[in-house]
Scaffold this active site. Structure first.
Site, mmCIF file in Angstrom:
data_model
loop_
_atom_site.group_PDB
_atom_site.id
_atom_site.type_symbol
_atom_site.label_atom_id
_atom_site.label_comp_id
_atom_site.label_asym_id
_atom_site.label_seq_id
_atom_site.Cartn_x
_atom_site.Cartn_y
_atom_site.Cartn_z
ATOM 1 N N LYS A 23 9.786 -7.953 -5.738
ATOM 2 C CA LYS A 23 10.181 -6.641 -6.234
ATOM 3 C C LYS A 23 10.527 -5.706 -5.076
ATOM 4 O O LYS A 23 11.557 -5.018 -5.107
ATOM 5 C CB LYS A 23 9.059 -6.033 -7.080
ATOM 6 C CG LYS A 23 9.442 -4.700 -7.727
ATOM 7 C CD LYS A 23 8.280 -4.082 -8.471
ATOM 8 C CE LYS A 23 7.277 -3.467 -7.524
ATOM 9 N NZ LYS A 23 6.218 -2.703 -8.207
ATOM 10 N N ASP A 31 9.700 -3.424 -12.333
ATOM 11 C CA ASP A 31 8.354 -2.875 -12.291
ATOM 12 C C ASP A 31 7.873 -2.695 -13.727
ATOM 13 O O ASP A 31 8.484 -3.190 -14.662
ATOM 14 C CB ASP A 31 8.328 -1.559 -11.523
ATOM 15 C CG ASP A 31 9.085 -0.442 -12.259
ATOM 16 O OD1 ASP A 31 9.802 -0.739 -13.237
ATOM 17 O OD2 ASP A 31 8.946 0.724 -11.855
#
Length: 239
Positions: free
Chosen positions: A120, A138
Site C-alpha cells: 500500500k 486502505d
C-alpha cells in the site's frame, strides 16, 4: 457495477475534484515516503502535525540518518506506533543512502524491500510521486469498493485487482485519491452521507441514509406511531 456506470462514477468524482491530491504534506519524494510510512493506523492530520517541524529540518535520507533514532522519535512521538515507525524510517534512510545514492527508487518492487514499506505504501509513493497507475487500498477504499459495488473483494488485494481491472482511462491515475477522499468525507464507515453523494444512484448500498432533518422526522413519526399502537393495545386490554 456495470462498465458504463463505472465510467460515470469516476466522471462525477472527477468533475467535483478535477485535480485530486493526497492530504499528506511533503516537499519531495523522500518526505512523501516518510509521511506515508508514518501514516499507518494514524490520520493524515496527525501525521502532518508530527512531520511539519521534521520536514523543515530533514529533506534527504542522509539528513534523516544524521538526525538519528532518538531525534526522529522526538518529532513523531505524537503518532501511533512511533517507536517502530522511527526504526523503519531510519533503516530505510540508511538503505537509500547506501544502495540508491540517496534517491527514492521509482520501482514498486524495490520500494517494498525497504523496512516498513508494504504494498500500500509503495502504491501511494508510485502514484503520488511518479504518476503510476496504482491503487493503494486502505480501509476507506476497501469500504467504498465493496459498499458501492465498484470493486468488491474479500481482502485488500482482491479489491486492488478489481480496481486495476475495472478502472478505465482517463481516471486511473486519480482513482486512488477520488476513492479515498470519497470514503473519508462522504461514504463514511458508520453513517454514509448518501443524501449528498454525487454517485448515490449508481451505488448498490441499501438502504440509502437520509439527511439529518429527514431522518429526525422519520424517527419522530415512528415514535409517534409506536405510542399510538401502545395506547390502542392498552385500551383493548382494558375492555
Amino acid at each position: 457495477m456495470k462498465k458504463d456506470d463505472i465510467f460515470e462514477f469516476y466522471r462525477r468524482l472527477a468533475e467535483a475534484n478535477p485535480a485530486p491530491e493526497t492530504e499528506l504534506a511533503y516537499g519531495n519524494v523522500f518526505q512523501l515516503l516518510v509521511a506515508v510510512t508514518c501514516s499507518a493506523q494514524s490520520t493524515d492530520v496527525g501525521v502532518n502535525k508530527a512531520t511539519k517541524a521534521l520536514f523543515e529540518q530533514v529533506k534527504t535520507p542522509g539528513e534523516m540518518v544524521a538526525l538519528g533514532l532518538n531525534g526522529l522519535k522526538s518529532h513523531i512521538k505524537t503518532i501511533g506506533l512511533y517507536n517502530n515507525k522511527a526504526k523503519n524510517v531510519i533503516a530505510l534512510s540508511e538503505i537509500l543512502v547506501r544502495d540508491y545514492g540517496g534517491e527514492v527508487p521509482a520501482d514498486r518492487d524495490a520500494l517494498t524491500t525497504l523496512p516498513g514499506v508494504g504494498r500500500k505504501t509503495a502504491n501511494v509513493v508510485m502514484n503520488c510521486a511518479f504518476g503510476a497507475e496504482t491503487f493503494a487500498v486502505d480501509t476507506h477504499i476497501f469500504r467504498v469498493g465493496n459498499r458501492t459495488g465498484l470493486a468488491p473483494g474479500k481482502n485488500v488485494d482482491a479489491v486492488e485487482r478489481a480496481l486495476d481491472k475495472k478502472t478505465p482511462h482517463p481516471f486511473r491515475v486519480g482513482a486512488h485519491h477520488w476513492l479515498i477522499l470519497h470514503g473519508r468525507y462522504v461514504c463514511k464507515a458508520r453513517t454514509p452521507e448518501c443524501w449528498r453523494c454525487p454517485v448515490a444512484d449508481l451505488c448498490r448500498f441499501k438502504p440509502k441514509t437520509l439527511d439529518p432533518a429527514s431522518a429526525e422526522a422519520k424517527a419522530a413519526k415512528a415514535k409517534k406511531s409506536s405510542r399510538v399502537k401502545a395506547k390502542r393495545a392498552k385500551a383493548k386490554v382494558g375492555r
